[in-house]
Design a protein around this motif. Structure first.
Motif, mmCIF file in Angstrom:
data_model
loop_
_atom_site.group_PDB
_atom_site.id
_atom_site.type_symbol
_atom_site.label_atom_id
_atom_site.label_comp_id
_atom_site.label_asym_id
_atom_site.label_seq_id
_atom_site.Cartn_x
_atom_site.Cartn_y
_atom_site.Cartn_z
ATOM 1 N N ASP A 25 37.049 32.564 -13.604
ATOM 2 C CA ASP A 25 37.052 32.924 -14.498
ATOM 3 C C ASP A 25 38.545 33.292 -14.435
ATOM 4 O O ASP A 25 39.258 34.660 -15.157
ATOM 5 N N ASP B 294 27.084 32.848 -12.017
ATOM 6 C CA ASP B 294 26.821 34.526 -11.574
ATOM 7 C C ASP B 294 25.351 34.489 -10.825
ATOM 8 O O ASP B 294 24.751 33.467 -10.051
ATOM 9 N N GLN C 160 35.820 33.446 -22.145
ATOM 10 C CA GLN C 160 36.395 33.867 -23.474
ATOM 11 C C GLN C 160 37.278 33.471 -24.387
ATOM 12 O O GLN C 160 37.342 33.561 -25.464
ATOM 13 N N ARG D 285 41.746 38.189 -14.092
ATOM 14 C CA ARG D 285 40.402 37.336 -14.685
ATOM 15 C C ARG D 285 39.961 38.077 -16.783
ATOM 16 O O ARG D 285 40.847 38.263 -16.789
ATOM 17 N N ASP D 286 38.895 37.736 -16.326
ATOM 18 C CA ASP D 286 38.931 36.894 -18.253
ATOM 19 C C ASP D 286 38.285 38.180 -18.428
ATOM 20 O O ASP D 286 38.782 38.870 -19.622
ATOM 21 N N SER D 287 37.189 38.745 -17.384
ATOM 22 C CA SER D 287 37.002 40.665 -18.240
ATOM 23 C C SER D 287 38.192 41.599 -18.194
ATOM 24 O O SER D 287 37.964 42.491 -19.013
ATOM 25 N N GLU D 288 39.442 40.878 -17.455
ATOM 26 C CA GLU D 288 40.666 42.120 -17.282
ATOM 27 C C GLU D 288 41.180 41.967 -19.118
ATOM 28 O O GLU D 288 42.039 42.990 -19.416
#
Length: 106
Positions: free
Chosen positions: A16, A57, A66, A95-98
């Motif tokens: 990711d 996951d 995203q 990371r994508d979540s960051e």
């Protein structure tokens, strides 16, 4: 021992991870004055250069990033892994979540 990468195209993010290049701030004021490079702020805006394929996951679901290549995004002030390129430019791996947000064109 460090390896100097020739270009951002030689970096392929895994899982990711998202590779971004910070957008440079204008070195010229609205009235036309040029600012010294050390006085130009680093913007928290970046352009996505490459995106990893995502990951699976714990439940077996495929989670894809995203963002996509070419998106403009808002990145955190600190964090990520900075990589220097041969042309004295830098790219940052997050990371994508960051990634904080996507910036839409109006």
């Amino acid at each position: 021992m460090s390896t100097l990468l020739k270009s951002a195209k030689s970096i392929v993010p895994l899982m990711d991870r998202v590779l971004v290049q910070r957008i440079k701030a204008e070195a010229k004021t609205a009235s036309g004055l040029f600012l010294p490079e050390k006085n130009v702020e680093k913007l928290n805006q970046a352009k996505v250069v490459a995106v990893g394929p995502g990951f699976t996951d714990a439940n077996g679901n495929k989670v894809t990033p995203q963002v996509s290549v070419g998106d403009q995004v808002l990145i955190p002030q600190f964090g990520g892994s900075t990589l220097k390129l041969a042309n004295d430019e830098e790219v940052i791996l997050f990371r994508d979540s960051e990634i904080l947000a996507k910036i839409k064109d109006n």
